[in-house]
Design an enzyme around this catalytic site. Sequence first.
Site, PDB file in Angstrom:
ATOM      1  N   ASP A  82      -9.479  -3.340  -6.841  1.00  0.00           N
ATOM      2  CA  ASP A  82      -8.969  -2.325  -5.907  1.00  0.00           C
ATOM      3  C   ASP A  82      -9.644  -1.000  -6.233  1.00  0.00           C
ATOM      4  O   ASP A  82      -9.366  -0.389  -7.269  1.00  0.00           O
ATOM      5  CB  ASP A  82      -7.452  -2.206  -6.076  1.00  0.00           C
ATOM      6  CG  ASP A  82      -6.806  -1.328  -5.013  1.00  0.00           C
ATOM      7  OD1 ASP A  82      -7.486  -0.403  -4.512  1.00  0.00           O
ATOM      8  OD2 ASP A  82      -5.629  -1.546  -4.698  1.00  0.00           O
TER       9      ASP A  82
ATOM     10  N   CYS B  22       0.837  -1.197   0.000  1.00  0.00           N
ATOM     11  CA  CYS B  22       0.000   0.000   0.000  1.00  0.00           C
ATOM     12  C   CYS B  22       0.878   1.256   0.000  1.00  0.00           C
ATOM     13  O   CYS B  22       1.564   1.521  -0.982  1.00  0.00           O
ATOM     14  CB  CYS B  22      -0.964  -0.049   1.183  1.00  0.00           C
ATOM     15  SG  CYS B  22      -2.183   1.272   1.226  1.00  0.00           S
TER      16      CYS B  22
ATOM     17  N   HIS C 248      -8.040  -4.331  -2.793  1.00  0.00           N
ATOM     18  CA  HIS C 248      -6.864  -3.738  -2.173  1.00  0.00           C
ATOM     19  C   HIS C 248      -6.493  -4.549  -0.928  1.00  0.00           C
ATOM     20  O   HIS C 248      -7.348  -5.147  -0.293  1.00  0.00           O
ATOM     21  CB  HIS C 248      -7.175  -2.290  -1.772  1.00  0.00           C
ATOM     22  CG  HIS C 248      -5.974  -1.519  -1.324  1.00  0.00           C
ATOM     23  ND1 HIS C 248      -4.992  -1.104  -2.192  1.00  0.00           N
ATOM     24  CD2 HIS C 248      -5.580  -1.113  -0.087  1.00  0.00           C
ATOM     25  CE1 HIS C 248      -4.060  -0.458  -1.520  1.00  0.00           C
ATOM     26  NE2 HIS C 248      -4.391  -0.455  -0.238  1.00  0.00           N
TER      27      HIS C 248
END
Length: 276
Positions: free
Chosen positions: A213, A156, A245
């Site tokens: 995502d 991330c 995600h």
Amino acid sequence: MKEITRRKFIATATLATGFALAVQPISAQVISTEAKGLVAGAVKIPVKDGDIPAYRAVPATGENFPIVLVLQEIFGVHEHIQDVTRRFAQLGYLAIAPELFIRQGDVTKLSSIDEIRPIVAKVPDAQVLSDLDATVNWAVKSAKGNADKLAVTGFCWGGRITWLYAAHNPKVKAGVAWYGRLVGDATELQPQYPVDIASKLTVPVLGLYGGKDTGIPLDTVEQMRDRLKQSSSKSEIIVYPDAPHAFFADYRPSYREKEAKDGWKQLLAWFKENGV
């Protein structure tokens, strides 16, 4: 935060124990990697304005270990990131995860992502890249790391930094970026995004992204792919069509076991293929 106060803060800062408050409750699928046969725990990394805490895991015997920098998510160097370093160490790597937000605040103690985001927004890319350079130096000088076998991986927030650090430090042999944001508005603190450095990249980076995502549109992934074709890096991107995600985050509802296991397999193969 005044500079003198900041120095005092990072000098006394400690690494998180357990999971970040903002990620409770923890999923039953959480993976726990033992430290048997390892030297694992908190260390201090000397940086320009003091020391920052980091989590290091390395085999208890041996030397000249390949180095893997493990870059945190928005939640800091909490138990999940620490576990990932132990996974690498059990495979023979010196893995180290420096706490890259610590001057701005300890995000692991905050109870919501809405409290965390303003702190992370204040973290300058230049500070992060400098701290990572310092971490590599420490790994080589103080922890039996092999400077010629350096890899970086991040998740991330750390996925975006993985791309940027691979561009910053050409001594990196391989990078793997897990769902790091690729496109964004430049600011004084974050002047570049991965698409801005893609065409000039020389280090091979593997991007692992989720087709579902909602924070990273697929058109930005395709934009990155196009830019990478202009580089000499031989970087690649894999998209898992049904993955959201944070599909690697086994402690969260977003975890997808099949895609996470395949991504880990792809990472290890990518490291090996590129000499790490």
